[in-house]
Design an enzyme around this catalytic site. Structure first.
Site, PDB file in Angstrom:
ATOM      1  N   THR A   7       0.813  -1.149  -0.089  1.00  0.00           N
ATOM      2  CA  THR A   7      -0.161  -0.185  -0.022  1.00  0.00           C
ATOM      3  C   THR A   7       0.832   1.083   0.083  1.00  0.00           C
ATOM      4  O   THR A   7       0.518   2.320  -0.656  1.00  0.00           O
ATOM      5  CB  THR A   7      -0.847   0.095   0.967  1.00  0.00           C
ATOM      6  OG1 THR A   7      -1.568  -1.249   1.096  1.00  0.00           O
ATOM      7  CG2 THR A   7      -1.753   1.132   1.151  1.00  0.00           C
ATOM      8  N   TRP A  59       3.817   1.705  -0.795  1.00  0.00           N
ATOM      9  CA  TRP A  59       4.832   1.926  -2.046  1.00  0.00           C
ATOM     10  C   TRP A  59       3.717   2.279  -3.323  1.00  0.00           C
ATOM     11  O   TRP A  59       4.349   3.303  -3.924  1.00  0.00           O
ATOM     12  CB  TRP A  59       5.323   0.391  -2.292  1.00  0.00           C
ATOM     13  CG  TRP A  59       6.199   0.476  -3.663  1.00  0.00           C
ATOM     14  CD1 TRP A  59       7.037   1.498  -3.932  1.00  0.00           C
ATOM     15  CD2 TRP A  59       6.936  -0.570  -4.314  1.00  0.00           C
ATOM     16  NE1 TRP A  59       7.872   0.969  -5.006  1.00  0.00           N
ATOM     17  CE2 TRP A  59       7.739  -0.141  -5.215  1.00  0.00           C
ATOM     18  CE3 TRP A  59       6.384  -2.192  -4.233  1.00  0.00           C
ATOM     19  CZ2 TRP A  59       8.311  -1.096  -5.931  1.00  0.00           C
ATOM     20  CZ3 TRP A  59       6.928  -2.996  -4.959  1.00  0.00           C
ATOM     21  CH2 TRP A  59       8.019  -2.640  -5.915  1.00  0.00           C
ATOM     22  N   HIS A  76      -9.014  -0.184   1.985  1.00  0.00           N
ATOM     23  CA  HIS A  76      -8.907  -1.594   1.933  1.00  0.00           C
ATOM     24  C   HIS A  76      -9.930  -2.341   1.907  1.00  0.00           C
ATOM     25  O   HIS A  76     -10.211  -3.346   1.730  1.00  0.00           O
ATOM     26  CB  HIS A  76      -8.418  -2.042   3.363  1.00  0.00           C
ATOM     27  CG  HIS A  76      -6.680  -1.521   3.460  1.00  0.00           C
ATOM     28  ND1 HIS A  76      -5.779  -1.622   2.622  1.00  0.00           N
ATOM     29  CD2 HIS A  76      -6.394  -1.113   4.786  1.00  0.00           C
ATOM     30  CE1 HIS A  76      -4.707  -1.317   2.838  1.00  0.00           C
ATOM     31  NE2 HIS A  76      -4.989  -0.923   4.462  1.00  0.00           N
TER      32      HIS A  76
END
Length: 338
Positions: free
Chosen positions: A65, A67, A127
């Site tokens: 995430t 990155w 998410h």
């Protein structure tokens, strides 16, 4: 308690619930949420209206995430900031790109001031499974772009345990006997935002049907060729790199700035904390970022169990994941007992 709170409490009371890893989880639309997370998710579902220019970064926890946030921010804003002036040099990616259900709509809040003032394109993260996104998005009432990044289950599970250890959430589960309880819950799908495989398949099938709207990426592919993946993201977002940018080496500059080695050594990512669903150490968002590091953390039997889950769940849809492990097994889970 106002009417909306009463309605939520009534809904939560009726949902099927189970205890897992210290949480009371409720099953909502086929996925598991705790009470606070569910309230933020439902508020997000009911109130978020996407703009056509919005970009939503969807991931499972501990699947790359941070990155993806850094890369996308740099790609989209490359005309606004020189690399040496990038906000990433002094601000956590999680502060630059907020989570919708745990930042923007946390505990049922309505962040209208932020949403109305944010410059375009707005970039958000989530998410939340595809099936649980707002109907405004699912019904194609907005042409926003979604980038989904996932990771093989063995490395995801390993990274989750390290994250929990670093933030001191559930230390008792990092004991040898309890590691198997963690694995049982994870492999049974009873984990926040889980079952993980159902979420991955949801985004995979949606991207197959609508590749212009949803870009499906694997962490392992980014690791294999980050330059090509960066070009792919830019192309998907409608802002491909020009010949001049390519010649100037901008792709390589962005990849270097957003590399794990670079991000994890920036002071903004080594010190302080960031509030997402909870307060987490900034340093805990960065570790090895390797494919196959699970070999140093999981016993052969634990790894075999997760591999069987992957084979069973992903076989029908044709999804495969790289789970290479080029190192020898270390002493069982010693990493968690240091």
């Amino acid at each position: 308690m106002d009417k909306k709170d009463e309605e939520f409490e009534e809904l939560f009371r009726k949902l099927h619930k189970e205890k897992a890893l210290g949480y009371l989880l409720a099953n909502y639309q086929g996925f598991w949420f705790d009470k606070q997370l569910l309230k933020g998710t439902i508020t997000f579902q009911n109130h978020f209206q996407a703009n056509d220019t919005d970009i939503i970064l969807a991931t499972l926890p501990k699947s790359g995430t941070t990155w993806l946030k850094a890369l996308t921010f740099s790609i989209v804003n490359r005309g606004k900031y020189q690399m040496e002036e990038s906000p990433l040099l002094h601000t956590s990616p999680h502060q630059l790109i907020p989570f919708l259900e745990t930042n923007m709509y946390k505990s049922g809040e309505l962040p209208n001031d932020y949403l109305n003032s944010a410059s375009c394109p707005r970039i958000f993260a989530t998410h939340v499974p595809y099936q649980c996104l707002p109907s405004f998005i699912l019904d194609d009432l907005a042409n926003c772009r979604i980038i989904y990044l996932c990771r093989n289950l063995l490395d995801s599970f390993t990274s989750l345990l390290h994250f929990a250890k670093q933030n001191g959430f559930v230390p008792r589960f990092l004991e040898p006997v309890a590691m198997h309880r963690c694995l049982k819950s994870f492999s049974g799908g009873k984990v926040l935002y889980g079952p993980y495989w159902d979420q991955i398949i949801g985004y995979w099938e949606a991207s197959s049907k609508n590749p212009q709207k949803i870009l499906f990426l694997k962490f392992e592919d980014l690791k294999r060729d980050i330059n090509s993946s960066t070009r792919n993201i830019a192309e998907f977002l409608g802002c491909p790199f020009s010949a001049e940018e390519e010649k100037a080496g901008l792709v390589e500059e962005i990849c270097k700035l957003c590399s794990l080695e670079s991000l994890m050594n920036m002071e903004c990512n080594t010190k302080g904390e960031t509030e997402i669903r909870f307060v987490a150490k900034n340093s805990s968002f960065f570790r090895k970022g390797e494919v196959g590091d699970w070999v140093n953390c999981l016993t052969p039997s634990m790894a075999e169990k997760l591999q069987k889950v992957m084979e069973e769940k992903f076989h029908e849809c044709g999804l495969t994941f790289e789970i290479q492990a080029t190192q020898f097994y270390q002493a069982n889970i010693i990493i968690f007992l240091e």
